[in-house]
Design a protein around this motif. Structure first.
Motif, short mmCIF file in Angstrom:
data_model
loop_
_atom_site.label_atom_id
_atom_site.label_comp_id
_atom_site.label_asym_id
_atom_site.label_seq_id
_atom_site.Cartn_x
_atom_site.Cartn_y
_atom_site.Cartn_z
N LEU A 4 4.31 4.73 17.42
CA LEU A 4 3.77 5.50 18.49
C LEU A 4 2.49 6.10 17.71
O LEU A 4 1.50 6.39 18.18
N LEU A 5 2.91 6.73 16.48
CA LEU A 5 1.94 7.57 15.68
C LEU A 5 0.84 6.80 15.39
O LEU A 5 -0.35 7.25 15.58
N TYR A 8 -1.39 6.45 18.43
CA TYR A 8 -1.92 7.62 18.79
C TYR A 8 -3.17 7.88 17.83
O TYR A 8 -4.07 8.37 18.32
N ARG A 9 -3.04 7.44 16.53
CA ARG A 9 -4.21 7.68 15.72
C ARG A 9 -5.35 7.03 16.02
O ARG A 9 -6.49 7.40 15.80
N LEU A 21 6.14 9.23 23.68
CA LEU A 21 5.64 10.13 22.52
C LEU A 21 5.98 11.65 22.83
O LEU A 21 6.60 12.36 21.85
#
Lengths: 298, 201
Positions: A4-5, A8-9, A21
């Protein structure tokens, strides 16, 4: 979480993944989050900082004083506008080279702004607000206002500064000149080395730690006290007080920022500590906070 | 970024000695990578630049206490850590970012990552939304501003404006409908212009 990170980025989360998230983050303490963020820290370079920003940040770190000078006027003006109505004469920072000579120039700082000036002989001057420096030759200048001088040593060629009512002759030294704070007075505060003062009524040799004051043509020399350190407030960026009555603190601030502060309704308390000398807003805010009082602008 | 072998311990030792060119070298090595990472986390160029400045300012201020046996990377991260974490939490929970993803998602049909050309930046989206907000009826404006600029929940907005939660919800739905209509038109135009320009490039 890691996936998820990553999404997200790159801004590729779906709305549903964003909700997931959010929930996960709400239950993840910073300590658990840090290692995840660290994994990809600084590994690749898809974006570059604009070159001017890159240079500006580097310059701001390596020359903090030089950059402060640029922002002071803005912060100062904002603070003043919010707090105190003040007549502000705006003289632009002017450099006027005279034709024919490399060593002749004049620099004036507007109120609230300081400047660092390098002289052709290698000497340096930190010019205070509303001050004027005119170079008359390689080792001599005319000066009015506030200035912190660092003069290079050149035994054969003493440096001379002509200011309201007196001439300061130096070989190599650091000192402060102030003809601004009290218009009727010229003060020279010597920190290192030695200087000779000449005025119409006589001469005096200053030792480090001494202050010479010229009032109505009368020259007196006294040892500097702790309170005199604030004469350098504009140069060092802080005003220092030790068990000083609040009214006196505000009077000093008023002098420093060239505005009138009504001190009649103040609590009878003493103040110890330092106050920024380059931001009136913060300075008054500090006092309001410490004493729980409100200072109003008029 | 690691093109030539760098003697980091030596570089740190020179930095400790106050050598400005050693600091410059470290800055040139790490500023872009840190910036681009911070940008991905904060989604904001100003915040990312602030983080870079803070990292290198602290590195320079604390140069004397550095240990040349310790690698720089974790040290630099340590300085940026708190700013990065709080920005991450803030953006993930912001209504604006949610709207941003929704726009991107709708744009690409959720199929693949949006191309960088057709993509709005978060900042542009914010600018467009605040422009559209101005044309809304005042009652909707207040609700939307609290939602996007202050990131309040419906309950909080209801309390602040002394309205029922249902009223807040209704006004928000109406406002969002208008905002999305305007946004989609704007994005459609932008995409058309981009595709028209493409062959000539």
């Amino acid at each position: 979480m890691k996936e998820l990170l990553r999404k997200y980025r790159s801004d590729t989360l779906t709305p549903a993944e964003l909700q997931r998230l959010r929930q996960m983050l709400a239950h993840t303490p910073d300590e658990a989050l840090a290692p995840l963020l660290y994994t990809d820290f600084d590994r690749h370079t898809p974006a570059e900082m604009p070159a001017d920003v890159k240079a500006r940040i580097l310059n701001r770190i390596l020359n903090p004083a030089a950059t402060r000078r640029r922002t002071t006027l803005l912060q100062w003006a904002a603070g003043i506008a919010a707090l105190i109505a003040i007549a502000l004469t705006t003289t632009l920072l002017t450099t006027t080279p005279h034709t024919g000579s490399d060593t002749q120039f004049s620099i004036t700082t507007p109120p609230g702004q300081t400047a660092r000036v390098s002289l052709p002989d290698g000497s340096a001057v930190h010019l205070g607000p509303a001050s004027t420096l005119t170079s008359t030759s390689n080792r001599s200048i005319d000066f009015s206002g506030q200035g912190y001088f660092e003069i290079t040593t050149d035994p054969g060629h003493p440096f001379s500064i002509t200011t309201a009512g007196m001439t300061v002759t130096v070989t190599g030294t650091e000192f402060n000149i102030d003809t601004n704070t009290n218009p009727a007075q010229s003060q020279v505060y010597l920190l290192k080395g030695s200087v000779q003062l000449t005025c119409s009524t006589g001469t005096a040799n200053l030792q480090p730690g001494q202050i010479a004051t010229l009032t109505d043509g009368h020259l007196s020399v006294a040892e500097a006290t702790a309170a005199d350190a604030n004469l350098l407030g504009w140069h060092t960026g802080v005003l220092t007080f030790d068990q000083t009555p609040l009214a006196h603190v505000l009077t000093t601030l008023g002098q420093h920022y060239h505005c009138n502060i009504d001190t009649t309704a103040l609590p009878r308390r003493n103040f110890s500590g330092t106050i920024p000398a380059d931001n009136l807003n913060v300075a008054l805010g500090t006092i309001e906070l410490v004493y729980g009082i409100t200072l109003t602008a008029q | 970024m690691n093109t030539s072998p760098i003697d980091e311990p030596l570089l740190i030792a020179r930095l400790k000695a106050g050598q400005v060119d050693a600091f410059r070298q470290i800055y040139n090595l790490y500023s872009d990578p840190i910036y681009s990472y911070a940008l991905q986390i904060t989604k904001n160029t100003d915040t990312a630049q602030d983080i870079v400045q803070e990292v290198f300012m602290r590195l320079w201020e604390n140069r004397r206490s550095l240990l040349h046996t310790h690698p720089l990377r974790p040290y630099l991260f340590g300085i940026a850590r708190n700013s990065l974490i709080s920005a991450y939490r803030k953006v993930v929970n912001s209504a604006l970012y949610e709207e941003y993803l929704r726009q991107n998602h709708a744009d690409t049909g959720g199929a693949q990552a949006p191309g960088p050309d057709s993509m709005l930046t978060l900042k542009e989206l914010q600018a467009r939304i605040s422009h559209i907000i101005q044309s809304l009826p005042p009652s909707q404006q207040a609700v939307v501003r609290l939602r996007f600029d202050h990131n309040l929940t419906n309950t909080e907005i209801a309390r602040q404006l002394d309205l029922s939660e249902q009223t807040v919800k209704n006004r928000l739905v109406m406002a969002m409908k208008t905002i999305r209509q305007h946004l989609n038109t704007a994005i459609a135009i932008a995409t058309t212009i981009t595709s028209l320009l493409q062959p000539t490039l």
